[in-house]
Write an enzyme that holds these catalytic residues in place. Sequence first.
Site, PDB file in Angstrom:
ATOM      1  N   LEU A   1      14.582  54.981  14.715  1.00 10.45           N
ATOM      2  CA  LEU A   1      13.269  55.311  15.265  1.00 10.45           C
ATOM      3  C   LEU A   1      13.489  56.000  16.602  1.00 10.45           C
ATOM      4  CD1 LEU A   1      11.293  51.981  14.640  1.00 10.45           C
ATOM      5  CD2 LEU A   1      11.266  54.050  13.234  1.00 10.45           C
ATOM      6  N   ASP A   2      12.637  56.972  16.931  1.00  9.10           N
ATOM      7  CA  ASP A   2      12.706  57.575  18.259  1.00  9.10           C
ATOM      8  C   ASP A   2      12.632  56.490  19.319  1.00  9.10           C
ATOM      9  OD1 ASP A   2      12.810  60.054  17.128  1.00  9.10           O
ATOM     10  OD2 ASP A   2      10.705  60.533  17.465  1.00  9.10           O
ATOM     11  N   CYS A   3      13.226  56.746  20.462  1.00  2.00           N
ATOM     12  CA  CYS A   3      13.222  55.770  21.548  1.00  2.00           C
ATOM     13  C   CYS A   3      11.793  55.316  21.864  1.00  2.00           C
ATOM     14  CB  CYS A   3      13.869  56.380  22.793  1.00  2.00           C
ATOM     15  SG  CYS A   3      13.879  55.293  24.238  1.00  2.00           S
TER      16      CYS A   3
END
Length: 416
Positions: free
Chosen positions: A242-244
Amino acid sequence: MPSDSTDPNAPKVPLTAIDDFYVQARLKENNIPQHLKIRIIHVDDDIIVLDKPANLRSVPGHADSPIDTTIKLHRPSDRLTAVEAWIQAIKSISPEDNDSYKNEHVKELLHNIRRTNNLSSIPRKLEPFARYVFRNRKRLLPSHVDDELVSDKNNEPPQKKQRKNDTKQPSMPPSVRSAADEAFSIIQRLHIPLMNLPTPTEDWESAQGQLRLLGYGDFANENTHKSSTTTKNCKLHVVHRLDCQTSGVLLFARNPESASKLCKSWRERDAVKKMYLAHVMCWPPYENQKLEEGTIELPLAASRTERIKWEVRELDDGGKPSTTKWKIYKEDADSAEESTKEGVVLELHPITGRTHQLRIHCAEVGSGIVGDSLYGDSPVTWDAGNPAVLRLHAQMLSLRHPRSGEQMTFKAPKLW
């Protein structure tokens, strides 16, 4: 927590509340901020599923990379490449240094490696390095070869004449392996500082790192939490990310076999179901056309001008097919009627998995996701002390268990 089932192929049940208390206590010991603590949803011998908070990396990275991902990073002009640093490390081994090594074979090996004409040909990984030393032992360890020949003549019984087709390779003597290991360690200690690498993140700064702190993964020790059938905690395998800035359900595999099966499932788009929630301030298909669901098909490609961004681009210009199904998210009967007052919450089902696909598709159709500093209409200023939250949440992940084949669904509630 182990399952009571006697079937060895059955997946384990999720952690109990007692286990969750244990997890939070262990994370508290490491002074991890409350808003960055992971929450474990499920664990068994094959997978770990967790709820990742926003603004926490999925996997370790570089500590000095900015939270604002629109900032471009440039490689320092004085940083050597890995090969350049490796060559420099070997050249920096002086004859005076050799005198400090007690093992005579190590002294000889380092001295002869330094005299090698093509230093870039010397492997930079341990196993290939050891094989390289063994193959070239007549040049790199001549005294050891002489000792080996004398030992063979004096101690080994006579053997039958070897057939021409017998291609059995000689085994590496322990003394050669020991000298190669120590020499490699010495060169590597000189090599790493020369590369001037960015500082890696600490374990608490990523979801995978926090799992290591809890005893899952390659830094585990004998006192940490383990499942009933796992004799040691092996390396965690990244299946997806997942994106940060994105929160929600995140899965790791605990062994290579499970990782291979899960990665195959991710490639087969119908085998894994994902559902995200996204908060947008403006959504014309719903507000103007009264549509409550639809499909977005906009091909995407990496931006030609900005390193980390993607953009809409036609298929004949390098764009990749990208499809997202959407519908208005209704928590209760009245939520849809009141949703337009403070924007709209969308239920997003990505059919493809392009980088930033959901963020770009929402920005192209509507106002973009609230808190999106890359693609939204009103980018926020990211502040490390009080970071804004991107309102994109991976709420549901459904897949077949890699060992038993049982369909499993994991959910994590949104916090906004």
